[in-house]
Write an enzyme that holds these catalytic residues in place. Sequence first.
Site, PDB file in Angstrom:
ATOM      1  N   LYS A 150      -4.586 -32.724   6.544  1.00 47.84           N
ATOM      2  CA  LYS A 150      -4.593 -31.264   6.412  1.00 47.84           C
ATOM      3  C   LYS A 150      -5.968 -30.779   5.966  1.00 47.84           C
ATOM      4  O   LYS A 150      -6.499 -29.797   6.489  1.00 47.84           O
ATOM      5  CB  LYS A 150      -3.518 -30.816   5.410  1.00 47.84           C
ATOM      6  N   ASP A 188       3.192 -22.436   3.281  1.00 47.03           N
ATOM      7  CA  ASP A 188       4.354 -23.198   3.730  1.00 47.03           C
ATOM      8  C   ASP A 188       5.529 -22.269   4.054  1.00 47.03           C
ATOM      9  O   ASP A 188       6.484 -22.689   4.714  1.00 47.03           O
ATOM     10  CB  ASP A 188       4.808 -24.160   2.616  1.00 47.03           C
ATOM     11  N   GLN A 204       2.236 -30.415  -1.735  1.00 48.25           N
ATOM     12  CA  GLN A 204       2.855 -31.403  -0.846  1.00 48.25           C
ATOM     13  C   GLN A 204       4.176 -31.911  -1.420  1.00 48.25           C
ATOM     14  O   GLN A 204       4.259 -32.228  -2.607  1.00 48.25           O
ATOM     15  CB  GLN A 204       1.872 -32.576  -0.624  1.00 48.25           C
TER      16      GLN A 204
HETATM   17  N1  GUN Z   1       6.292 -32.680   3.237  1.00 50.21           N
HETATM   18  C1  GUN Z   1       6.788 -32.874   4.487  1.00 50.21           C
HETATM   19  N2  GUN Z   1       6.662 -31.759   5.221  1.00 50.21           N
HETATM   20  C2  GUN Z   1       6.059 -30.852   4.442  1.00 50.21           C
HETATM   21  C3  GUN Z   1       5.647 -29.497   4.651  1.00 50.21           C
HETATM   22  O1  GUN Z   1       5.814 -28.907   5.707  1.00 50.21           O
HETATM   23  N3  GUN Z   1       5.053 -28.897   3.597  1.00 50.21           N
HETATM   24  C4  GUN Z   1       4.860 -29.524   2.407  1.00 50.21           C
HETATM   25  N4  GUN Z   1       4.291 -28.841   1.435  1.00 50.21           N
HETATM   26  N5  GUN Z   1       5.230 -30.763   2.173  1.00 50.21           N
HETATM   27  C5  GUN Z   1       5.828 -31.417   3.196  1.00 50.21           C
END
Ligand code: GUN
Length: 291
Positions: free
Chosen positions: A51, A118, A95
């Site tokens: 990311k 998110d 995350q």
């Molecule tokens: N862990 C797995 N998928 C995601 C997501 O889309 N966002 C976040 N913050 N953590 C994740």
Amino acid sequence: MILDGKSIAEKVRAEVREGVERFARRHGRAPGLDVLLVGEDPASQVYTRNKERAARDVGIRGRLEVLPAETREAELLARIAALNADPSVDAILVQLPLPAGIGETRVLDAVAPDKDVDGFHPHNVGLLVSGRPALVPCTPLGCMRLIAEAEAAGVVQVRGARALVIGRSNIVGKPMAQLLQSAHATVTLAHSHTRDLPALCREADILVAAIGRPETIRGEWIKPGAVVIDVGINRIPAAEEGKTRLVGDVAFAEAKERAGAISPVPGGVGPLTIAYLLANTLRAAEQRIAG
Ligand code: GUN
């Protein structure tokens, strides 16, 4: 047709790159994304590094902050409060999963809704359900883009289509069902207690699988010509001793013989999820400036 997530994601990223340049010219700074990772979960380490790198690649100021696994909830909440107050931060992503002992709901609720890339904050969830502009979770946005590509190729008309979403998570299933409904599909949301899943699949013009169990959806369940979007990422033992490989929630080799369009794993939804994180970061930055 195979829905090639990599090439479609590249188009999205090119659009974001242009938007970021325009934003930087107008406002004298790049949009900023801060990613918080607590602990050392190996998969999360890979995802968060990807990311950060993807953000920088389109000109976003990306910063990954890793906190030790022993971090207390209060410390994490204090870090989030500092990022909420920092005007150079447009987007915050915590995350998941978080280590045991940290309350996920309290943490997600602490992120300022206008920086919540998110789309997990109840404020944004409520806006989405009301059909009002919101920051929307990235994976469902990526799925909608894949479906739009299939529609552009004449495989499906979303308006009036029967859509089946399998899996009712807050991250994928529930927002996906909302987006399809807003696009005028007739939506069924199936889950682990659903009776006769094969029969529901056979009626679906659009099928989105977000179950988290390898190759669960069989080829013979697929309605001929349907659009099949596979959100699953499952690691299973490979034929070669000691090796593993990634598969989706759909038995791809069988399903592609019946589907009108299908997304592979890997190389389908995955690349689009990151591309839409970048798009959401730009959107959050623009909305914050506009007030
Ligand atoms: N862990 C797995 N998928 C995601 C997501 O889309 N966002 C976040 N913050 N953590 C994740």
